[in-house]
Design a protein around this motif. Structure first.
Motif: not given
Length: 363
Positions: A39-45, A140-142
């Motif tokens: 979820h962290h990676v997807e939020a950054i993307k 939280e993510p991102g």
């Protein structure tokens, strides 16, 4: 070797990794993030990486990838940073192998003595260590909350070999965009000095479920913390570690040939690297349902002291309380104060080298 000509990877883009990595990206360096939290990676993307610092907030566009995408990565990196938990170091080293060429270096942006594992797996000639003076969290993510700006953050880096190489100077140049950075020819001792600072703060504060400043001021707890510091100092002395100023202190600030130096390092953490609400990494991990780095802190002191026949009963007892939390028999709570005091009760300042204050000024 020029820092801006190098290609950088970061394995473990949590609070610390994202804080430092985002500074590198902002300075124009070529940095690729890899992280296990989907979820962290997807939020950054999707939305970029937001980093909040006391002076304001910034959003960074990051090349963020999932761990499985290491297999899809084209080419190699000159520098592979990792900011994973100490207990994840071994797999991070193995994961880094296909990302590295013959002259690449692996740099652990971590607490604990992880340089031993990276040197074992990758070779001492491909390993550097870094001492961290930073406080951050990832709510939280991102999104990362960094509790001090870059000019209030402190790092020290060194080759495991102790040689002042061109690549060390290049990485110093790069990391100088993230913090005040010192060079060391004795990274083992430098890492040990930070371990002395971590020992009293990490597990007791986590066990109490309180921010560090509040935990340290809880009646009876500081005595427990101080005894843990003394046990760690005694072990370091037995191992032949060179005591030296750390966390931005200088030789004019401290006297290092006393276990009061170890005791005083907690004051440095409290005054220079903590806000009133700062929660140690151990507590953050438990609050997220993850295991903590017990074996990198008091567990390490317990294990190495046992090996040398030294007394580390308070660190052992505190580590045992932490292990009870990890299996669900105890929950982090201020009510655990009695457990900590019981861990210390009756031991007194075992092996105290000196009662003279080691501090003259800061901390």
């Amino acid at each position: 070797m020029s820092a801006d000509k190098l290609r950088y990877a970061l394995i473990g883009a949590g609070a610390v990794g994202s804080s430092l990595g985002s500074n590198l990206v902002a300075a124009g360096f070529d940095v690729t993030f890899y992280d296990p939290w989907w979820h962290h990676v997807e939020a950054i993307k999707a939305d970029g990486l937001t980093v909040n610092v006391p002076s304001g907030s910034s959003n960074y566009q990051i090349d963020a990838r999932h761990l499985h995408q290491v297999a899809e990565t084209k080419g190699t990196f000159d520098v592979v940073f990792t900011a994973v938990k100490a207990y994840d170091t071994r797999w991070a080293c193995e994961l880094a192998k296909p990302l590295m060429h013959d002259e690449s270096v692996f740099v652990g942006l971590q607490n604990g003595m992880t340089i031993d594992e990276s040197a074992e797996i990758l070779g001492a000639d491909k390993s550097m260590g870094c001492v961290l003076g930073i406080a951050a969290n990832l709510p939280e993510p991102g999104v990362v909350n960094r509790e001090f700006d870059s000019d209030e953050t402190w790092l020290s880096i060194g080759e495991v070999s102790g040689v002042m190489t061109d690549r060390l100077h290049a990485i110093h140049e790069a990391l100088s965009h993230t913090a005040h950075v010192e060079l060391t020819a004795d990274i083992r001792s430098a890492k040990w000095m930070k371990l002395l600072a971590n020992i009293p703060e990490m597990l007791p504060s986590g066990i109490l479920g309180l921010p560090l400043v509040e935990a340290a001021s809880t009646p009876g707890v500081r005595e427990v913390m101080d005894q843990m510091s003394r046990e760690a100092y005694r072990l370091a002395a037995a191992l032949g570690i060179t005591f030296q100023p750390t966390l931005g202190l200088t030789a004019d600030d401290v006297v290092v040939d006393s276990d009061e130096y170890a005791v005083g390092l907690l004051d440095v953490i409290l005054t220079s690297y903590s806000r009133p609400g700062t929660r140690v990494a151990v507590l953050q991990d438990w609050e997220k349902g993850r295991r903590a780095e017990i074996d990198a802190f008091s567990g390490y002191i317990e294990r190495e002291s046992n090996r040398l026949g030294l007394d580390a009963r308070v660190n052992r007892a505190v580590a045992d309380i932490a292990r009870e939390i990890e299996v669900g028999n105890v929950s982090p709570s201020p009510e655990n104060r009695s457990l900590l005091i019981d861990a210390w009760s009756g031991t007194g300042p075992i092996g105290s080298v000196s009662t003279e204050s080691a501090y003259d000024g800061k901390g």
